[in-house]
Design a protein around this motif. Structure first.
Motif, short mmCIF file in Angstrom:
data_model
loop_
_atom_site.label_atom_id
_atom_site.label_comp_id
_atom_site.label_asym_id
_atom_site.label_seq_id
_atom_site.Cartn_x
_atom_site.Cartn_y
_atom_site.Cartn_z
N LEU A 216 -0.37 -4.75 -3.70
CA LEU A 216 -0.47 -5.22 -5.08
C LEU A 216 -1.59 -4.46 -5.77
O LEU A 216 -2.71 -4.41 -5.25
N VAL A 217 -1.27 -3.83 -6.88
CA VAL A 217 -2.25 -3.08 -7.67
C VAL A 217 -2.40 -3.76 -9.02
O VAL A 217 -1.40 -4.08 -9.68
N THR A 218 -3.63 -4.03 -9.43
CA THR A 218 -3.87 -4.70 -10.71
C THR A 218 -4.55 -3.75 -11.68
O THR A 218 -5.45 -2.99 -11.32
N VAL A 219 -4.09 -3.83 -12.92
CA VAL A 219 -4.60 -2.99 -14.00
C VAL A 219 -5.21 -3.90 -15.05
O VAL A 219 -4.55 -4.81 -15.55
N GLY A 325 1.95 3.01 3.93
CA GLY A 325 3.40 2.99 3.99
C GLY A 325 4.03 1.66 3.61
O GLY A 325 4.88 1.14 4.34
N PRO A 326 3.66 1.05 2.47
CA PRO A 326 4.22 -0.25 2.09
C PRO A 326 5.69 -0.16 1.70
O PRO A 326 6.16 0.89 1.26
N GLU A 327 6.41 -1.29 1.86
CA GLU A 327 7.80 -1.35 1.44
C GLU A 327 7.91 -1.31 -0.08
O GLU A 327 8.86 -0.76 -0.63
N ARG A 328 6.95 -1.94 -0.76
CA ARG A 328 6.96 -1.97 -2.22
C ARG A 328 5.52 -2.07 -2.71
O ARG A 328 4.63 -2.52 -1.99
N ILE A 329 5.31 -1.67 -3.95
CA ILE A 329 4.01 -1.83 -4.61
C ILE A 329 4.24 -2.65 -5.86
O ILE A 329 5.04 -2.29 -6.73
N ILE A 330 3.57 -3.79 -5.95
CA ILE A 330 3.66 -4.65 -7.12
C ILE A 330 2.52 -4.27 -8.06
O ILE A 330 1.35 -4.30 -7.67
N VAL A 331 2.86 -3.88 -9.27
CA VAL A 331 1.85 -3.53 -10.27
C VAL A 331 1.68 -4.73 -11.19
O VAL A 331 2.62 -5.16 -11.86
N SER A 332 0.49 -5.29 -11.21
CA SER A 332 0.22 -6.50 -11.97
C SER A 332 -1.08 -6.31 -12.74
O SER A 332 -1.55 -5.19 -12.91
N GLY A 333 -1.66 -7.42 -13.18
CA GLY A 333 -2.93 -7.33 -13.88
C GLY A 333 -3.05 -8.38 -14.94
O GLY A 333 -2.20 -9.26 -15.09
N ASP A 334 -4.16 -8.30 -15.67
CA ASP A 334 -4.43 -9.26 -16.72
C ASP A 334 -4.12 -8.66 -18.08
O ASP A 334 -4.06 -7.44 -18.24
N MET A 335 -3.92 -9.50 -19.03
CA MET A 335 -3.75 -9.06 -20.41
C MET A 335 -5.14 -9.11 -21.07
O MET A 335 -5.93 -9.99 -20.76
N PRO A 336 -5.48 -8.15 -21.97
CA PRO A 336 -4.56 -7.17 -22.56
C PRO A 336 -4.45 -5.86 -21.80
O PRO A 336 -3.70 -4.97 -22.21
N GLY A 337 -5.19 -5.70 -20.70
CA GLY A 337 -5.17 -4.42 -20.01
C GLY A 337 -3.78 -3.94 -19.64
O GLY A 337 -3.42 -2.78 -19.85
N LEU A 338 -2.95 -4.85 -19.11
CA LEU A 338 -1.61 -4.45 -18.68
C LEU A 338 -0.69 -4.17 -19.86
O LEU A 338 0.35 -3.55 -19.70
N ALA A 360 7.27 8.12 1.81
CA ALA A 360 6.37 7.23 1.06
C ALA A 360 6.73 7.20 -0.42
O ALA A 360 6.48 6.21 -1.11
N ALA A 361 7.32 8.30 -0.91
CA ALA A 361 7.70 8.37 -2.32
C ALA A 361 8.85 7.43 -2.65
O ALA A 361 9.11 7.15 -3.82
N ASP A 362 9.55 6.92 -1.62
CA ASP A 362 10.66 6.01 -1.86
C ASP A 362 10.20 4.57 -2.06
O ASP A 362 11.03 3.68 -2.30
N CYS A 363 8.91 4.33 -1.93
CA CYS A 363 8.36 2.98 -2.11
C CYS A 363 8.69 2.47 -3.52
O CYS A 363 8.50 3.17 -4.52
N ARG A 364 9.22 1.25 -3.60
CA ARG A 364 9.64 0.69 -4.88
C ARG A 364 8.43 0.15 -5.65
O ARG A 364 7.60 -0.57 -5.10
N LEU A 365 8.32 0.50 -6.93
CA LEU A 365 7.27 0.00 -7.79
C LEU A 365 7.84 -1.15 -8.63
O LEU A 365 8.85 -0.99 -9.31
#
Length: 393
Positions: A216-219, A325-338, A360-365
């Motif tokens: 999980l990546v937060t912006v 090597g994650p199966e997926r990467i969840i991009v999340s975060g707080d507003m208003p940044g996201l 690794a490039a096949d990882c779903r975002l």
């Protein structure tokens, strides 16, 4: 085994942890299916489940399926009794406290916010105690059955001791938050890094259910990351694993609050984006909304700022994907940044694809915006997980 003082079921063995956690996160599920997935015998599953049924945490649903066509009696799935216990969770920012009460499945049943006039630890803890008391007062059932408080804080947090080693936005150093909050509230307190707390909620109750490995990546104000590998949140030896916000991708600059240079957070965090846009457009009063408006209107200087931010995030995510090597990467975060994500999403994906190695490039975002109440829910989820995870005794 039961805690006689509160009639609470306790995790006493790997079997009880496996059975309860499976029903909690994936139920309703039959004993036969639990045995199949865990490798436990049917007798071991029944023995592990019994204390939780007796204490009211689990119940048997009406029989709905047979173990095999034409064989045996129909199975009675086990399910969670969500209202058996409640949990308070609070996300602490430099401006306010955001709190929730959840049930045992981390479903939010009440929310409240409390503004902060400062960040001095004693003041924040006093406001925190008042907010927790307000939340627990939403009903007699919550007051009676809420014994745990989860706290989510940005920065370097030692979950085992409840110590906030460093929180840049709160300007805290070596604050024993767990001990202070426990004394002020009388509750069992857990303290966790906010991104890791959000990841726990996704792992047990959200997008990560069924994925043995994800990130999980937060912006937002900062760039955060936490990773789950083989169904376990990776904390590292000192609790700071996954901090891609401080991966250097920008050479010798710009400087970062951590003391380094060229960190992702120093390029793509909201304050960094605003500062870069002000410089690029020659407007010292420019806000994030103004910078986004300029980029959407086609201003090349503003667009370049967001493009650079997206490239930095994409490179850091690729580095993490190459290592984990994650199966997926969840991009999340707080507003208003996201809210700015649409302006650099293409750059994120382009940089990620370019830098990710092989498969690794096949990882779903997956884009998943989260209001701060969900971060508070994450804090409650950590309290749930802590209570029902096997610990050394």
């Amino acid at each position: 085994m039961l805690d006689a003082s509160r009639g609470r079921a306790m995790i006493t063995s790997p079997a009880s942890a496996a059975v309860f956690t499976m029903v909690l996160t994936q139920g309703p599920v039959s004993r036969v299916e639990i045995a199949r997935r865990t490798g436990l015998s049917s007798a071991a599953v029944t023995k592990a489940a019994r204390p939780f049924i007796d204490a009211g945490y689990l119940f048997e649903m009406a029989a709905t399926e047979r173990t095999a066509p034409g064989a045996g009696r129909p199975a009675s799935p086990l399910a969670i009794q969500p209202g058996r216990e409640f949990f308070t969770g609070v996300k602490i920012t430099h401006e306010e406290l955001i709190g929730v009460v959840t049930d045992l499945r981390a479903d939010v049943v009440a929310t409240a916010r409390r503004p902060l006039a400062g960040c001095e630890p004693a003041y924040v803890v006093a406001e925190l105690a008042a907010l927790a008391d307000e939340l627990r007062g939403v009903s007699p059932a919550v007051r009676e059955r809420c014994h745990a408080l989860g706290l989510a804080v940005s920065g370097d947090v030692d979950k085992d001791t409840g110590l906030v080693r460093y929180s840049p936005f709160l300007r805290w150093h070596e604050v024993p938050l767990g001990r202070l909050a426990g004394a002020a509230t009388g509750l069992t307190v857990t303290v966790e890094n906010d991104v890791k707390a959000l990841t726990v909620a996704e792992h047990w109750f959200g997008e990560g259910v069924g994925a043995s490995s994800f990130a999980l990546v937060t912006v937002g104000l900062g760039i955060g990351c936490a990773v789950v590998v083989e169904d376990r949140l990776v904390a590292g030896a000192r609790g700071v694993a996954g901090e891609i916000g401080h991966v250097p991708v920008g050479g010798d600059g710009p400087p970062c609050h951590c003391g380094g240079h060229g960190c992702v957070e120093a390029i793509a965090g909201t304050p960094a984006v605003v500062e870069a846009a002000r410089t690029a457009l020659g407007d010292d009063a420019l806000t994030l909304d103004g910078a986004m408006a300029a980029a959407r209107a086609g201003d090349p200087a503003a667009a370049a700022v967001f493009s650079r931010a997206g490239e930095a995030i994409g490179r850091a995510m690729a580095a993490m994907a190459n290592l984990i090597g994650p199966e997926r990467i969840i991009v999340s975060g707080d507003m208003p940044g996201l809210a700015a994500y649409e302006l650099f999403e293409d750059d994120v994906r382009k940089a990620f694809t370019l830098q990710a190695f092989g498969a690794a490039a096949d990882c779903r975002l997956v884009l998943r915006p989260q209001p701060f109440e969900q971060w508070a829910r994450g804090a409650a989820a950590v309290a749930i997980q802590t209570l029902f995870t096997l610990r050394e005794r």
